[in-house]
Design a protein around this motif. Structure first.
Motif, PDB file in Angstrom:
ATOM      1  N   TRP A   1       0.771  -1.196   0.078  1.00  0.00           N
ATOM      2  CA  TRP A   1       0.021  -0.058   0.041  1.00  0.00           C
ATOM      3  C   TRP A   1       0.855   1.243   0.137  1.00  0.00           C
ATOM      4  N   ALA A   2       1.475   1.319  -0.904  1.00  0.00           N
ATOM      5  CA  ALA A   2       2.442   2.476  -1.189  1.00  0.00           C
ATOM      6  C   ALA A   2       3.389   2.807  -0.176  1.00  0.00           C
ATOM      7  N   GLY A   3       3.785   1.677   0.527  1.00  0.00           N
ATOM      8  CA  GLY A   3       4.752   1.962   1.645  1.00  0.00           C
ATOM      9  C   GLY A   3       4.064   2.318   3.112  1.00  0.00           C
ATOM     10  N   THR A   4       2.865   2.233   3.130  1.00  0.00           N
ATOM     11  CA  THR A   4       2.190   2.424   4.302  1.00  0.00           C
ATOM     12  C   THR A   4       2.289   1.240   5.211  1.00  0.00           C
TER      13      THR A   4
ATOM     14  N   LEU B   1       5.665  -8.638   1.419  1.00  0.00           N
ATOM     15  CA  LEU B   1       5.070  -7.749   0.566  1.00  0.00           C
ATOM     16  C   LEU B   1       5.565  -7.411  -0.485  1.00  0.00           C
ATOM     17  N   THR B   2       5.016  -7.173  -1.531  1.00  0.00           N
ATOM     18  CA  THR B   2       5.648  -6.850  -2.827  1.00  0.00           C
ATOM     19  C   THR B   2       5.098  -5.191  -2.998  1.00  0.00           C
ATOM     20  N   ASP B   3       6.560  -4.695  -3.556  1.00  0.00           N
ATOM     21  CA  ASP B   3       6.424  -3.358  -3.664  1.00  0.00           C
ATOM     22  C   ASP B   3       6.005  -3.049  -5.416  1.00  0.00           C
ATOM     23  N   GLY B   4       4.745  -2.566  -5.488  1.00  0.00           N
ATOM     24  CA  GLY B   4       4.482  -2.281  -6.694  1.00  0.00           C
ATOM     25  C   GLY B   4       5.172  -1.230  -7.991  1.00  0.00           C
ATOM     26  N   LYS B   5       6.243  -0.458  -6.972  1.00  0.00           N
ATOM     27  CA  LYS B   5       6.929   0.339  -7.883  1.00  0.00           C
ATOM     28  C   LYS B   5       8.228  -0.455  -8.543  1.00  0.00           C
TER      29      LYS B   5
ATOM     30  N   GLN C   1       1.405   6.970 -18.209  1.00  0.00           N
ATOM     31  CA  GLN C   1       1.186   7.720 -17.217  1.00  0.00           C
ATOM     32  C   GLN C   1       0.472   7.361 -15.997  1.00  0.00           C
ATOM     33  N   PHE C   2       0.919   6.891 -14.965  1.00  0.00           N
ATOM     34  CA  PHE C   2       0.225   6.288 -13.806  1.00  0.00           C
ATOM     35  C   PHE C   2       0.456   7.132 -12.521  1.00  0.00           C
ATOM     36  N   ASN C   3      -0.586   7.692 -11.976  1.00  0.00           N
ATOM     37  CA  ASN C   3      -0.642   8.502 -10.638  1.00  0.00           C
ATOM     38  C   ASN C   3       0.320   7.581  -9.519  1.00  0.00           C
ATOM     39  N   ASP C   4       0.567   8.257  -8.455  1.00  0.00           N
ATOM     40  CA  ASP C   4       1.521   7.578  -7.450  1.00  0.00           C
ATOM     41  C   ASP C   4       0.680   6.474  -6.778  1.00  0.00           C
ATOM     42  N   ASN C   5      -0.497   6.635  -6.689  1.00  0.00           N
ATOM     43  CA  ASN C   5      -1.284   5.378  -6.305  1.00  0.00           C
ATOM     44  C   ASN C   5      -1.259   4.238  -6.845  1.00  0.00           C
ATOM     45  N   CYS C   6      -1.438   4.504  -8.266  1.00  0.00           N
ATOM     46  CA  CYS C   6      -1.474   3.257  -9.267  1.00  0.00           C
ATOM     47  C   CYS C   6      -0.053   2.592  -9.565  1.00  0.00           C
ATOM     48  N   ARG C   7       1.036   3.797  -9.616  1.00  0.00           N
ATOM     49  CA  ARG C   7       2.179   3.286  -9.674  1.00  0.00           C
ATOM     50  C   ARG C   7       2.828   2.365  -8.483  1.00  0.00           C
ATOM     51  N   SER C   8       2.145   2.423  -7.534  1.00  0.00           N
ATOM     52  CA  SER C   8       2.797   1.788  -6.438  1.00  0.00           C
ATOM     53  C   SER C   8       2.292   0.429  -6.028  1.00  0.00           C
ATOM     54  N   CYS C   9       1.062   0.126  -6.902  1.00  0.00           N
ATOM     55  CA  CYS C   9       0.196  -1.071  -6.895  1.00  0.00           C
ATOM     56  C   CYS C   9       0.871  -2.210  -7.369  1.00  0.00           C
ATOM     57  N   SER C  10       0.977  -3.348  -6.602  1.00  0.00           N
ATOM     58  CA  SER C  10       1.431  -4.667  -7.242  1.00  0.00           C
ATOM     59  C   SER C  10       0.277  -5.290  -7.602  1.00  0.00           C
ATOM     60  N   SER C  11      -1.064  -4.763  -7.444  1.00  0.00           N
ATOM     61  CA  SER C  11      -1.971  -5.690  -8.353  1.00  0.00           C
ATOM     62  C   SER C  11      -2.525  -5.282  -9.761  1.00  0.00           C
TER      63      SER C  11
END
Length: 217
Positions: free
Chosen positions: A90-93, A106-110, A177-187
């Motif tokens: 969840w974006a590092g949260t 955990l998987t980091d989507g970035k 172009q992906f916003n920060d939310n989508c860019r960090s999602c591993s799903s």
């Protein structure tokens, strides 16, 4: 109809969600109500439960727990139960040390390569209890995926190319172009990825062009 479950008993539920035990009792009550409803109604594509909890060798539906017994009743009615083996940070949260006791990695989507729009914004929109519509039912940690509200628009108008917010989200992802939310999602799942349907001939893969045409109708 898809539902996520966290925990196979009260203890694992509390450990996984960090919610009070009373919430687990509410979950059992809600599942019992749903089970009663299925006597007269069943979703077109059935009921699917996805489990996210403490890693274990014993499937949740085989456990000698009240939840396990309830799920066995659902399975007898044709429901599907699966356990998730992919967990997003969840974006590092969420940090790895916070879930080590659960046996989760955990998987980091970035670190994912993203090419093309995500399938979830076409097929897995979320409607919240207050009527707010999100382009993804998986996650929206910052509100960047809010695309409308049922208090002001019909769902068919929200999920349309006439909706500038929804159209821009799709087109920007197609441009890479992906916003920060989508860019960090591993799903993330690319619309160009046919692997999910490769082993199932009953699944119909829709092209981006066809999806856009349908949204414009």
């Amino acid at each position: 109809m898809r539902s996520s479950l966290y925990g196979f008993d009260e203890e694992s539920f509390v450990e996984t969600t960090r919610k009070p035990a009373s919430q687990f009792s509410k979950l059992l009550k809600n599942l019992s109500c749903l089970l009663e409803v299925t006597e007269e109604w069943s979703p077109p594509k059935g009921i699917n439960f996805n489990v996210r909890t403490v890693k274990s060798e014993t499937p949740i539906e085989e456990r000698d727990t009240e939840l396990g017994a309830t799920l066995r009743k659902f399975i007898a009615k044709g429901a599907n139960v699966s356990e998730d083996n992919e967990y997003d940070n969840w974006a590092g949260t969420i940090t790895q040390d916070e879930v080590d006791s659960l046996g989760i990695e955990l998987t980091d989507g970035k670190h994912l390569y993203m090419h093309g729009a995500c399938t979830k914004i076409f097929a897995e929109v979320q409607i919240k209890s207050d009527g707010q519509v999100h382009a993804c039912a998986c996650r929206d940690i910052d509100g960047s995926l809010v695309i409308g509200h049922l208090n002001t628009s019909k769902l068919k108008d929200i999920l349309s190319f006439e909706n500038a917010r929804y159209r821009e989200l799709i087109e920007s992802q197609m441009r890479g172009q992906f916003n920060d939310n989508c860019r960090s999602c591993s799903s993330y799942r690319s619309i160009y990825d046919v692997r999910p349907s490769a082993g199932d001939p009953t699944l119909s893969v829709m092209s981006y062009e066809k999806a856009c045409k349908r949204l414009q109708e």
